[in-house]
Design an enzyme around this catalytic site. Structure first.
Site, PDB file in Angstrom:
ATOM      1  N   LYS A  78       0.863  -1.195   0.000  1.00  0.00           N
ATOM      2  CA  LYS A  78       0.000   0.000   0.000  1.00  0.00           C
ATOM      3  C   LYS A  78       0.893   1.236   0.000  1.00  0.00           C
ATOM      4  CE  LYS A  78      -3.887   1.742   2.869  1.00  0.00           C
ATOM      5  NZ  LYS A  78      -4.727   1.363   4.038  1.00  0.00           N
ATOM      6  N   SER A 153      -9.648   0.800   3.265  1.00  0.00           N
ATOM      7  CA  SER A 153      -8.884   1.711   2.431  1.00  0.00           C
ATOM      8  C   SER A 153      -7.771   1.038   1.639  1.00  0.00           C
ATOM      9  CB  SER A 153      -8.262   2.818   3.291  1.00  0.00           C
ATOM     10  OG  SER A 153      -7.305   2.270   4.204  1.00  0.00           O
ATOM     11  N   SER A 177      -9.441  -1.860   7.339  1.00  0.00           N
ATOM     12  CA  SER A 177      -8.993  -1.528   5.982  1.00  0.00           C
ATOM     13  C   SER A 177      -8.182  -2.619   5.298  1.00  0.00           C
ATOM     14  CB  SER A 177      -8.183  -0.231   5.998  1.00  0.00           C
ATOM     15  OG  SER A 177      -9.028   0.864   6.228  1.00  0.00           O
TER      16      SER A 177
END
Lengths: 468, 73
Positions: A78, A153, A177
């Site tokens: 990420k 997310s 997330s």
């Protein structure tokens, strides 16, 4: 191994194949890069692909031989994790010129384990929302139905693994997330105990609730990666100096769960959800019982205020971190995030402290439940993946913002800090994956992965790979 | 206690007098009339916090990190 075989092989098996000379790290890396080239235009998983560096790294690993438990296995992170010499954007225009000067601790750990980094993955701006929508870099979509969200997310991390672009990815989990997008895309999502994995070199969203997490195709892979990154870090004052187990072995420890008690928190966690998902969670509990586990209903603390408590902690902490950029780069933020920060500015200090005191209550309550059972089982999310652009979701008569629905069952355990894993629980009638969540005692990831591994081998739980 | 719904001018006055970031009127308006769907607005949150305020927490301290008790059991 052919490229097609490489791409459907989990990380642990790939590592064994590379170590055994069945395939080279270069061939594995090349196969992943080719698939990224072919499919990422649809998946929107990557913000930056570091192809040249990855191929050079793989070639060096092939020359050197031997190595760690992830020798030659590709991965991506990420885009809140620093990779030396690569831009870290956090999915925002605010950090368009932010070139990392060093690797994040978790990235260093994966490199030392022999992993090959392929690049940086998309996300909801600064990890703020659970839909994973991103107007700057595009919205990652679900390979089971590209009109649906991958969740967030860590949307790019979920999309990258689910579309078969990488065998595993790192994400971050502040309210679910990692676990929620994993559940929506048919993956395994692991959030270790708060403090188990160092957050050094990672752009925070909310210090009190942030966890490094793993998205993978199998429980064994999640355990293997956890073993690589759960390295105590004196450079992170919040990182626990806890002993580390062989988590991959725990996931493969066998199917006999005699002596294990599974707690079912039926209040709140088994209410207001899609009936098919509730049936899948009950079926998963039945599979654990069939393997010798005892089932027991448990009561957790009252959840009525949980989301309020979480939000009251998140927004002031996020505001405090972002204050340094708001003056000079404020116009580069998304409007929704700036509004959230404005909310954080208008809460009272006592609200924040009271919320932190509620967290102590929540943590004590879950500890109390886990004194009587070994692992909790809940649905992972109340609904399947919402459509891209959905503002609200209505499930079993409950209407709520899409992001709230996605993380309804996960965010509580960010506050309590307990390790939690989501994993597939079969396909919904819509053709989209369903998931369940297992929650363990603090720092007992081995016990959690043992139960998860046994469940993953049960019939009716696995989901077929998406037809992309 | 019944809480008054906040007015935009309340936040504007706070902005002018606080040691804080000067959020634009549009962002402050989101607190009064939310439309992005992520936060539910200041009034809603305050009503929830008012309920929370009535819970007797005794001497419960704020949460800190998770203590390590011997690592993996």
């Amino acid at each position: 191994m052919t490229p097609a075989e490489i791409l459907r092989t989990p990380a642990a098996r790939l590592a064994r194949a590379i170590a055994g000379g069945e395939v080279t790290a270069s061939a594995v890396t090349g196969a992943c890069l080719d698939r990224i080239e072919a499919l990422d235009g649809k998946a929107r998983a990557f913000i930056e692909v570091t192809a040249d560096a990855a191929l050079a790294r793989a070639a060096a690993l092939d020359r050197r031989g031997g190595g760690g438990p992830l020798h030659g296995v590709p991965f991506a992170v990420k885009d809140v994790f620093d990779m030396h010499g690569v831009r870290t954007t956090a999915g925002s225009r605010v950090l368009h010129d932010n070139i990392a000067q060093a690797d994040a601790h978790a990235v260093t750990c994966l490199a030392e384990a022999g992993g090959v980094a392929l690049g940086k993955l998309n996300l909801h701006e600064f990890a703020y929302g659970a839909t994973g929508e991103n107007p700057v870099f595009g919205t990652p979509v679900n390979p089971y139905d590209p009109s649906r969200l991958a969740g967030g997310s860590s949307s790019g991390s979920a999309a990258a693994v689910a579309w078969g672009l990488v065998p595993f990815a790192l994400g971050t989990d502040t309210g679910g997330s990692v676990r929620a997008p994993a559940a929506l895309t048919g993956l395994v999502g692991l959030k270790p105990t708060y403090g188990r994995v160092s957050v050094r070199g990672m752009i925070p969203y909310c210090w009190s609730l942030d966890h490094v997490g793993i998205l993978a195709r199998t429980v064994e892979d999640a355990g293997l990666v956890l073993g690589a990154i759960a390295v105590p870090d004196p450079g992170d004052p919040g990182c626990a100096q806890a002993s580390v187990s062989d988590y991959a072995a725990a996931a493969q420890a066998g199917d006999d769960l005699s002596g294990v008690t599974i707690g079912l928190p039926r209040d709140y966690f088994f209410e207001g959800a899609d009936p098919e998902i509730l049936r899948a969670a009950e079926a998963a509990a039945g599979q654990l019982e069939a393997r010798g586990a005892a089932l027991r209903d448990v009561t957790l603390p009252d959840m009525a205020h949980a989301r309020t408590v979480s939000l009251t902690i998140q927004m002031p902490e996020a505001l405090s971190y972002h204050m340094r950029w708001l003056e000079d780069r404020g116009a580069l933020y998304g409007a929704d995030f700036r509004a959230g920060l404005a909310l954080g500015q208008n809460l009272l200090a006592e609200h924040y402290v009271r919320a932190k005191r509620m967290v102590t209550r929540y943590r004590d309550g879950v500890d109390h439940a886990l004194a009587r059972v070994d692992v909790l089982l809940t649905p992972a999310a109340p609904a399947v993946a919402p459509p891209v652009g959905a503002v609200e979701v209505t499930t079993a008569g409950v209407t709520e913002p899409a992001g709230n629905a996605i993380t309804r069952y996960t965010s509580f355990f960010n506050m309590t800090g307990h390790p939690a894993i989501t994993m597939p629980a079969g396909l919904h009638g819509s053709g989209l994956p369903m998931g369940v969540q297992l929650v363990g005692r603090h720092f007992d990831e081995a016990g959690l992965l043992r139960v998860a591994g046994a469940l993953a081998r049960a019939p009716g739980v696995q989901v077929p790979p998406p037809s992309v | 206690m019944t809480l008054e719904p906040p007015k935009l001018t309340t936040f504007q006055e706070l902005r002018a007098s606080s040691a804080a970031h000067a959020f634009a009127d549009a962002e402050l308006r989101e607190l009064v009339e939310p439309k992005y769907g992520i936060i539910t607005g200041y009034a809603t949150l305050m009503a929830q916090l008012e309920t929370l305020r009535r819970i007797d927490l005794g001497a419960t301290p704020p949460a800190q990190g998770v203590p390590v008790q011997g690592g993996d059991p």
